[in-house]
Design a protein around this motif. Sequence first.
Motif, mmCIF file in Angstrom:
data_model
loop_
_atom_site.group_PDB
_atom_site.id
_atom_site.type_symbol
_atom_site.label_atom_id
_atom_site.label_comp_id
_atom_site.label_asym_id
_atom_site.label_seq_id
_atom_site.Cartn_x
_atom_site.Cartn_y
_atom_site.Cartn_z
ATOM 1 N N THR A 29 3.824 -4.825 6.396
ATOM 2 C CA THR A 29 2.932 -3.673 5.657
ATOM 3 C C THR A 29 2.765 -3.010 7.373
ATOM 4 O O THR A 29 1.646 -2.920 8.156
ATOM 5 N N LYS A 30 3.106 -2.272 6.904
ATOM 6 C CA LYS A 30 3.192 -1.133 8.216
ATOM 7 C C LYS A 30 1.940 0.328 8.129
ATOM 8 O O LYS A 30 0.935 0.429 9.103
ATOM 9 N N GLY A 38 4.985 -0.775 -1.302
ATOM 10 C CA GLY A 38 5.850 -1.944 -0.460
ATOM 11 C C GLY A 38 6.729 -0.655 -0.116
ATOM 12 O O GLY A 38 8.003 -1.505 -0.531
ATOM 13 N N GLY A 39 6.310 0.335 -0.107
ATOM 14 C CA GLY A 39 7.626 1.221 0.995
ATOM 15 C C GLY A 39 8.403 1.706 -0.342
ATOM 16 O O GLY A 39 10.075 2.127 -0.218
ATOM 17 N N ARG A 40 8.187 1.366 -1.556
ATOM 18 C CA ARG A 40 9.450 1.698 -2.459
ATOM 19 C C ARG A 40 10.686 1.619 -2.501
ATOM 20 O O ARG A 40 11.978 1.076 -2.312
ATOM 21 N N THR A 175 -3.317 -12.001 -2.103
ATOM 22 C CA THR A 175 -3.609 -10.433 -1.952
ATOM 23 C C THR A 175 -4.053 -9.319 -1.469
ATOM 24 O O THR A 175 -3.563 -8.265 -0.094
ATOM 25 N N PHE A 176 -5.080 -9.807 -0.052
ATOM 26 C CA PHE A 176 -5.720 -9.415 1.238
ATOM 27 C C PHE A 176 -4.971 -8.976 2.112
ATOM 28 O O PHE A 176 -4.788 -8.100 2.773
ATOM 29 N N VAL A 177 -4.514 -10.189 1.617
ATOM 30 C CA VAL A 177 -3.737 -9.879 2.805
ATOM 31 C C VAL A 177 -2.064 -9.420 3.469
ATOM 32 O O VAL A 177 -1.705 -8.427 4.316
ATOM 33 N N GLY A 178 -1.172 -9.494 2.190
ATOM 34 C CA GLY A 178 0.226 -8.725 2.140
ATOM 35 C C GLY A 178 -0.145 -7.906 1.340
ATOM 36 O O GLY A 178 1.242 -7.193 1.202
ATOM 37 N N SER A 367 -7.056 7.423 9.409
ATOM 38 C CA SER A 367 -5.656 6.820 9.464
ATOM 39 C C SER A 367 -4.932 5.977 8.813
ATOM 40 O O SER A 367 -5.903 5.223 7.889
ATOM 41 N N GLN A 368 -3.376 5.634 8.905
ATOM 42 C CA GLN A 368 -2.871 4.614 8.053
ATOM 43 C C GLN A 368 -3.278 3.477 7.554
ATOM 44 O O GLN A 368 -4.117 2.311 7.195
ATOM 45 N N ARG A 369 -3.847 3.225 9.517
ATOM 46 C CA ARG A 369 -5.012 1.840 9.700
ATOM 47 C C ARG A 369 -5.775 1.294 8.881
ATOM 48 O O ARG A 369 -6.403 0.296 8.175
#
Length: 494
Positions: A29-30, A38-40, A175-178, A367-369
């Motif tokens: 997960t970036k 999930g980046g499709r 769910t929180f983590v991944g 930001s994405q983060r």
Amino acid sequence: MTVSTPMMVTFTIYILGMVLIGFMAWRSTKNFDDYILGGRSLGSLVTALSAGASDMSGWLLMGLPGAIFLSGISESWIAIGLTIGAWLNWKIVAGRLRVQTEHHNNALTLPDFFSSRFEDNSKILRVISALVILVFFTIYCASGIVAGARLFESTFGMSYESALWAGAAATIIYTFVGGFLAVSWTDTVQASLMIFALILTPVIVIFAVGGLSDSLAVIEAKSVENINMLKGLDFVAIISLLGWGLGYFGQPHILARFMAADSHRSIRTARRIGMTWMILCLAGAVAVGFFGIAYFQNHPEQAAGVSENGERIFIELARILFNPWIAGILLSAILAAVMSTLSCQLLVCSSALTEDLYKNFLRKGASQRELVWVGRLMVLLVAVIAIALAANPENRVLGLVSYAWAGFGAAFGPVVLFAVCWKRTTRNGALAGMVVGAVTVLVWKQYAWLGLYEIIPGFLFASLAIVLFSLLGRAPSREAQARFSQADMEFHSK
């Protein structure tokens, strides 16, 4: 109640396995796209099993078998309606939604897609659809937590209050983590566990009673009405049960799986896998409740648990008929059903709060983060609210699910169908359909007119509103129609 060591060990291994998958997904997960969709990147197998597992919540192993056990085979009309609805959703919506969302600003969420598809600069569609998701999914999440709490309460003799937190904790962690990848990967494992449990259990129950013919004879002897598909049902009741199938077109957690497929070309294979899995699971759930009638008719001394709550039928049969190690695996299937659906719902709520409200109204330059971490915090927030709603131990799983299912099916289902199938649909048409569908469900539920399941009038009135307001208003812009046509051409290409 004495908790068997094998059962405790099995549950512990299963839960730790799901959490481990969550941490594996963490490394993939970036950015926020990865966390929410999930980046499709989902292939056919994961798309199919994840869509199925996210759909079939605790009611598959508790609510549906319980209804069959208490009322007979006539309750299986729900399963028939769901099978038809799911197939139509795969056939009509899945591939089209995959390409339409990509062509419309690479939409990550359903509110995001509506906003881009209908050129809604006012953002009212985004806000209303996000609010509908939050209201109905919080109820839906509560139903999953109730099912998990019932499982821990029955299996380990815990108080209902403690079982609430025990049942929800692991799901919240992974769910929180991944994020989406963790949810999809765990769904695949959980779907496999569910189909194993639902094929094995009714077979063993039938053998325990003495065979298929003996089982049917016992069920018929108890009450011939148990094998009557029309028992106590008139036309309205049958239509209401079949009407559950309409809900599929508007379920955000299932539609998200279609959006995340690696290509619309993967959908055909995914549909075949998904429908085979679904039919076997629903048939197994019906068989557990149906043949459970025969077992407890022959063994009334063991029927205390199911007499208190019919939704415990699968739990009681697993504990009575199987070696504790196997029973632990089978009962983990209930937890799998609960966790797979609850995790998807938490993630969809998180995405609505983060992408559709936080990013668009509070922090456009986030930001994405930052978005990933806000998404994680929203998972926790929604989970706590759902646990609070589930605190009443008198809740019944099927009742809670039917309300949320109808809300989504009527508010979003017609809008999704028209959005991917009719180029002429307008912003005002979509808005009218969404509002009319949601309000109809809320009002119809309170008054229960005609005894008709509220999703049917909600779906019908919403569809009429979409057509009427779209035709009365100005046609969509040339650019919007061109994007729709390009996506449609890609969908029909080989």
